[in-house]
Design a protein around this motif. Structure first.
Motif, PDB file in Angstrom:
ATOM      1  N   PRO A  96      -3.473   1.038  -1.310  1.00  6.38           N
ATOM      2  CA  PRO A  96      -2.641   2.127  -0.804  1.00  6.38           C
ATOM      3  C   PRO A  96      -1.656   2.613  -1.853  1.00  6.38           C
ATOM      4  CG  PRO A  96      -1.932   0.021   0.119  1.00  6.38           C
ATOM      5  CD  PRO A  96      -3.208  -0.232  -0.616  1.00  6.38           C
ATOM      6  N   GLY A  98       1.299   5.708  -2.375  1.00  9.18           N
ATOM      7  CA  GLY A  98       2.053   6.798  -1.767  1.00  9.18           C
ATOM      8  C   GLY A  98       2.042   8.037  -2.652  1.00  9.18           C
ATOM      9  N   SER A 125      -2.214   4.977   2.362  1.00 10.43           N
ATOM     10  CA  SER A 125      -0.785   4.694   2.518  1.00 10.43           C
ATOM     11  C   SER A 125      -0.183   5.652   3.543  1.00 10.43           C
ATOM     12  CB  SER A 125      -0.082   4.879   1.173  1.00 10.43           C
ATOM     13  OG  SER A 125       1.320   4.999   1.377  1.00 10.43           O
ATOM     14  N   GLN A 147      -2.613   1.751   5.961  1.00  7.64           N
ATOM     15  CA  GLN A 147      -1.465   0.890   5.599  1.00  7.64           C
ATOM     16  C   GLN A 147      -0.171   1.545   6.044  1.00  7.64           C
ATOM     17  OE1 GLN A 147       0.624   1.879   2.458  1.00  7.64           O
ATOM     18  NE2 GLN A 147       2.164   0.582   3.451  1.00  7.64           N
ATOM     19  N   TYR A 149       4.067   1.499   6.329  1.00  9.59           N
ATOM     20  CA  TYR A 149       5.437   1.044   6.125  1.00  9.59           C
ATOM     21  C   TYR A 149       6.135   1.233   7.463  1.00  9.59           C
ATOM     22  CZ  TYR A 149       5.134   1.117   0.993  1.00  9.59           C
ATOM     23  OH  TYR A 149       4.815   0.867  -0.319  1.00  9.59           O
ATOM     24  N   THR A 175       2.428  -3.449   5.087  1.00  4.70           N
ATOM     25  CA  THR A 175       2.968  -3.885   3.789  1.00  4.70           C
ATOM     26  C   THR A 175       4.334  -4.514   4.042  1.00  4.70           C
ATOM     27  OG1 THR A 175       1.741  -2.292   2.487  1.00  4.70           O
ATOM     28  CG2 THR A 175       3.794  -3.084   1.538  1.00  4.70           C
ATOM     29  N   LYS A 228      -0.137  -7.219   3.776  1.00  2.00           N
ATOM     30  CA  LYS A 228      -0.116  -6.981   2.324  1.00  2.00           C
ATOM     31  C   LYS A 228       1.242  -7.359   1.738  1.00  2.00           C
ATOM     32  CE  LYS A 228      -0.958  -3.334  -1.116  1.00  2.00           C
ATOM     33  NZ  LYS A 228       0.311  -2.907  -1.705  1.00  2.00           N
ATOM     34  N   SER A 250      -0.400  -9.865  -2.993  1.00  2.90           N
ATOM     35  CA  SER A 250       0.034  -8.726  -3.811  1.00  2.90           C
ATOM     36  C   SER A 250       1.521  -8.838  -4.101  1.00  2.90           C
ATOM     37  CB  SER A 250      -0.239  -7.422  -3.038  1.00  2.90           C
ATOM     38  OG  SER A 250       0.273  -6.299  -3.735  1.00  2.90           O
ATOM     39  N   HIS A 252       2.754  -5.867  -5.175  1.00  5.30           N
ATOM     40  CA  HIS A 252       2.978  -4.418  -5.220  1.00  5.30           C
ATOM     41  C   HIS A 252       2.844  -3.892  -6.657  1.00  5.30           C
ATOM     42  CE1 HIS A 252       4.665  -1.671  -1.989  1.00  5.30           C
ATOM     43  NE2 HIS A 252       4.525  -0.827  -2.986  1.00  5.30           N
ATOM     44  N   GLY A 253       1.993  -4.541  -7.431  1.00  3.61           N
ATOM     45  CA  GLY A 253       1.838  -4.114  -8.821  1.00  3.61           C
ATOM     46  C   GLY A 253       3.115  -4.307  -9.633  1.00  3.61           C
ATOM     47  N   ARG A 255       6.051  -3.716  -8.621  1.00  2.41           N
ATOM     48  CA  ARG A 255       6.974  -2.598  -8.358  1.00  2.41           C
ATOM     49  C   ARG A 255       8.071  -2.969  -7.383  1.00  2.41           C
ATOM     50  NH1 ARG A 255       4.004   2.091  -9.806  1.00  2.41           N
ATOM     51  NH2 ARG A 255       4.861   3.465  -8.217  1.00  2.41           N
ATOM     52  N   ASP A 283      -4.469  -7.896  -5.289  1.00  6.61           N
ATOM     53  CA  ASP A 283      -4.333  -6.846  -6.297  1.00  6.61           C
ATOM     54  C   ASP A 283      -3.184  -7.187  -7.227  1.00  6.61           C
ATOM     55  OD1 ASP A 283      -1.835  -5.903  -5.310  1.00  6.61           O
ATOM     56  OD2 ASP A 283      -2.750  -4.243  -4.220  1.00  6.61           O
ATOM     57  N   GLY A 285      -2.744  -5.590 -11.384  1.00  7.29           N
ATOM     58  CA  GLY A 285      -3.227  -5.635 -12.760  1.00  7.29           C
ATOM     59  C   GLY A 285      -4.729  -5.554 -12.917  1.00  7.29           C
ATOM     60  N   GLY A 306      -4.897  -0.290  -7.978  1.00  8.55           N
ATOM     61  CA  GLY A 306      -3.780   0.627  -7.791  1.00  8.55           C
ATOM     62  C   GLY A 306      -3.705   1.678  -8.883  1.00  8.55           C
ATOM     63  N   ARG A 307      -3.091   1.309 -10.014  1.00 10.04           N
ATOM     64  CA  ARG A 307      -2.820   2.317 -11.052  1.00 10.04           C
ATOM     65  C   ARG A 307      -4.091   2.984 -11.588  1.00 10.04           C
ATOM     66  NH1 ARG A 307       1.033  -1.673 -11.612  1.00 10.04           N
ATOM     67  NH2 ARG A 307       3.194  -0.930 -11.690  1.00 10.04           N
TER      68      ARG A 307
HETATM   69  C1  FMN Z   1       2.031   4.944  -7.763  1.00  5.26           C
HETATM   70  C2  FMN Z   1       1.925   3.781  -6.799  1.00  5.26           C
HETATM   71  C3  FMN Z   1       2.293   3.951  -5.478  1.00  5.26           C
HETATM   72  C4  FMN Z   1       2.149   2.892  -4.570  1.00  5.26           C
HETATM   73  N1  FMN Z   1       2.406   3.102  -3.237  1.00  5.26           N
HETATM   74  C5  FMN Z   1       2.158   2.106  -2.346  1.00  5.26           C
HETATM   75  C6  FMN Z   1       2.258   2.343  -0.951  1.00  5.26           C
HETATM   76  O1  FMN Z   1       2.543   3.445  -0.493  1.00  5.26           O
HETATM   77  N2  FMN Z   1       2.010   1.291  -0.122  1.00  5.26           N
HETATM   78  C7  FMN Z   1       1.681   0.047  -0.578  1.00  5.26           C
HETATM   79  O2  FMN Z   1       1.469  -0.878   0.208  1.00  5.26           O
HETATM   80  N3  FMN Z   1       1.551  -0.186  -1.908  1.00  5.26           N
HETATM   81  C8  FMN Z   1       1.761   0.813  -2.781  1.00  5.26           C
HETATM   82  N4  FMN Z   1       1.569   0.584  -4.121  1.00  5.26           N
HETATM   83  C9  FMN Z   1       1.093  -0.746  -4.571  1.00  5.26           C
HETATM   84  C10 FMN Z   1      -0.435  -0.773  -4.601  1.00  5.26           C
HETATM   85  O3  FMN Z   1      -0.976  -0.733  -3.310  1.00  5.26           O
HETATM   86  C11 FMN Z   1      -0.937  -2.060  -5.262  1.00  5.26           C
HETATM   87  O4  FMN Z   1      -0.384  -3.179  -4.609  1.00  5.26           O
HETATM   88  C12 FMN Z   1      -0.616  -2.133  -6.763  1.00  5.26           C
HETATM   89  O5  FMN Z   1      -0.662  -0.865  -7.353  1.00  5.26           O
HETATM   90  C13 FMN Z   1      -1.605  -3.069  -7.444  1.00  5.26           C
HETATM   91  O6  FMN Z   1      -1.334  -3.209  -8.789  1.00  5.26           O
HETATM   92  P1  FMN Z   1      -2.032  -2.330  -9.961  1.00  5.26           P
HETATM   93  O7  FMN Z   1      -1.382  -0.979  -9.908  1.00  5.26           O
HETATM   94  O8  FMN Z   1      -1.654  -3.077 -11.179  1.00  5.26           O
HETATM   95  O9  FMN Z   1      -3.491  -2.257  -9.673  1.00  5.26           O
HETATM   96  C14 FMN Z   1       1.693   1.633  -5.024  1.00  5.26           C
HETATM   97  C15 FMN Z   1       1.329   1.480  -6.360  1.00  5.26           C
HETATM   98  C16 FMN Z   1       1.424   2.546  -7.251  1.00  5.26           C
HETATM   99  C17 FMN Z   1       0.978   2.351  -8.679  1.00  5.26           C
END
Ligand code: FMN
Length: 377
Positions: A96, A98, A125, A147, A149, A175, A228, A250, A252-253, A255, A283, A285, A306-307
């Motif tokens: 997912p 956003g 998302s 997914q 929020y 999430t 998640k 996860s 969240h990458g 983030r 997820d 990386g 994700g990315r």
């Molecule tokens: C630009 C961006 C927006 C994201 N928005 C959401 C979101 O709305 N909901 C959510 O559960 N995770 C969100 N994520 C996290 C991704 O679902 C995922 O966990 C993460 O990107 C995985 O890592 P990766 O980018 O290294 O593949 C977002 C990630 C990115 C890069």
């Protein structure tokens, strides 16, 4: 799922000799960089505070080496799996994301269609346009999850679960790693706030979220529930106690919480705790075929992207998403074959060995041929 013609890598054409515009995954990133302004670019590549968690995601993957077996007749290799009662061409879900509308005018609809055309899953998302109903209409046959929020009361949650079921989403995801929105310092340094964040409401519900909402959904609805943002065996156990069907490992990458562990360092303790009683997504990386193989060999059932999804979408829209999945599949099939396996069913932990990472981790470190000019904040 759309049974699109399988655009298998053509074995009669030497790699690099076809006229496909994208032949390596890093080519999407280069094109996305050219197409996006700095704010959109930072939204993809950025992470929280020191961005340590994000780099650890790559580091954790790079600290795994393979133990290949040989002389095993790998003339036919198949990367497909059966999940959610259907065949998937790869055990991959586009995670997912956003505000996908920043990268493509059709936003999440393009990603759902691109994933469906290939035969992978898409998780929508709740903060991506064009929203629950329109994405379902755009990709009716794709394997889709929703997914959420949680930014409202129980009635808000129940309304969204009901609409997900009505619109044939195959799974519903909460999430849970975003109780507080993190410091994204690339944005703060530019004094920039994304439009959709300015409009966001209901943050207090997100902060107050607890297991009661999980129980509410499990007690009243049959749709498979995915949690998640699980990062410990303790929370995996509580999820199991609630009857959760899918545990999504996860950070969240990178983030959200800074200084977390890399997702592939977390995965083994979750696999041990779950003991097959739930399915596992992971997820963080993952952007090469070898990464996917490492996750499945470690006990995950599905890998989230994700990315790389954002880059592919920003580079070439829906077709870019499908092509990105084809290239990932090409890498997966070659990796399985070189491991001496003809399918995911034939790999497990015995294929893996701890190793020293050979490069400095970064959001681009899986792509050593990529050269992106640094931006100073
Ligand atoms: C630009 C961006 C927006 C994201 N928005 C959401 C979101 O709305 N909901 C959510 O559960 N995770 C969100 N994520 C996290 C991704 O679902 C995922 O966990 C993460 O990107 C995985 O890592 P990766 O980018 O290294 O593949 C977002 C990630 C990115 C890069």
């Amino acid at each position: 799922m759309n049974e699109a013609p399988r655009i298998r890598p053509n074995r009669n054409v030497e790699l690099g000799a076809s006229d496909e515009p994208f032949q390596n995954l890093h080519e999407f990133i280069r094109k996305a960089r050219a197409n996006l302004n700095q704010n959109a670019w930072d939204y993809i590549v950025g992470a929280a505070e020191t961005e340590t968690t994000m780099r650890r995601n790559r580091m954790a993957l790079d600290e795994i080496a393979f133990r290949p077996r040989v002389l095993r007749d790998v003339s036919k290799v198949d990367g497909s799996v059966e999940l959610f009662g259907r065949k998937m061409r790869l055990p991959v879900v586009l995670a997912p994301v956003g505000a996908l509308e920043i990268f493509d005018p059709h936003g999440a609809a393009s990603v759902a269609r691109g994933a469906g055309a290939f035969g992978a899953a898409h998780m929508l998302s709740s903060v991506s346009d064009p929203g629950l109903e329109k994405v379902a209409q755009a990709a009716p046959d794709a394997l889709r999850f929703y997914q959420l929020y949680v930014r409202g009361d129980d009635a808000f949650v129940e309304d969204v679960v009901s609409r997900s079921i009505k619109n044939s989403y195959a799974g519903f995801c909460l999430t849970v790693d975003t109780a507080h929105y993190s410091r994204r310092e690339r944005d703060i340094a530019k004094r920039y706030v994304r439009e959709s964040r300015l409009r966001a409401t209901g943050g207090d519900y997100q902060k107050g979220l607890n297991w009661k909402t999980v129980k509410l959904i499990k007690d009243k609805y049959k749709i498979p529930l995915i949690i998640k943002g699980i990062a410990t065996a303790e929370d995996a156990q509580i999820a199991l106690d609630h009857g959760v069907e899918w545990i999504y490992v996860s950070n969240h990458g990178g983030r959200q919480l800074d200084h977390g562990r890399g997702a592939m360092h977390v995965l083994p303790e979750i696999v041990d705790a779950v003991k097959g009683r739930a399915k596992i997504m992971v997820d963080g990386g993952f952007c090469r075929g070898t990464d996917i193989v490492k996750a499945i060999a470690s006990g995950a059932d599905m890998v989230g992207i994700g990315r790389l999804q954002c880059w592919a979408l920003a580079a070439a829209g829906e077709a870019g998403v499908t092509r990105m999945l084809e290239l990932l599949e090409d890498e997966v099939l070659r990796c399985l074959g070189l491991l001496g396996a003809t399918s995911f069913a034939e790999i497990d932990k015995s294929c893996l060995h701890p190793a020293t990472a050979t490069n400095v981790p970064s959001v681009f470190s899986a792509f050593p041929l990529l050269d992106i000019e640094p931006y100073r904040y």
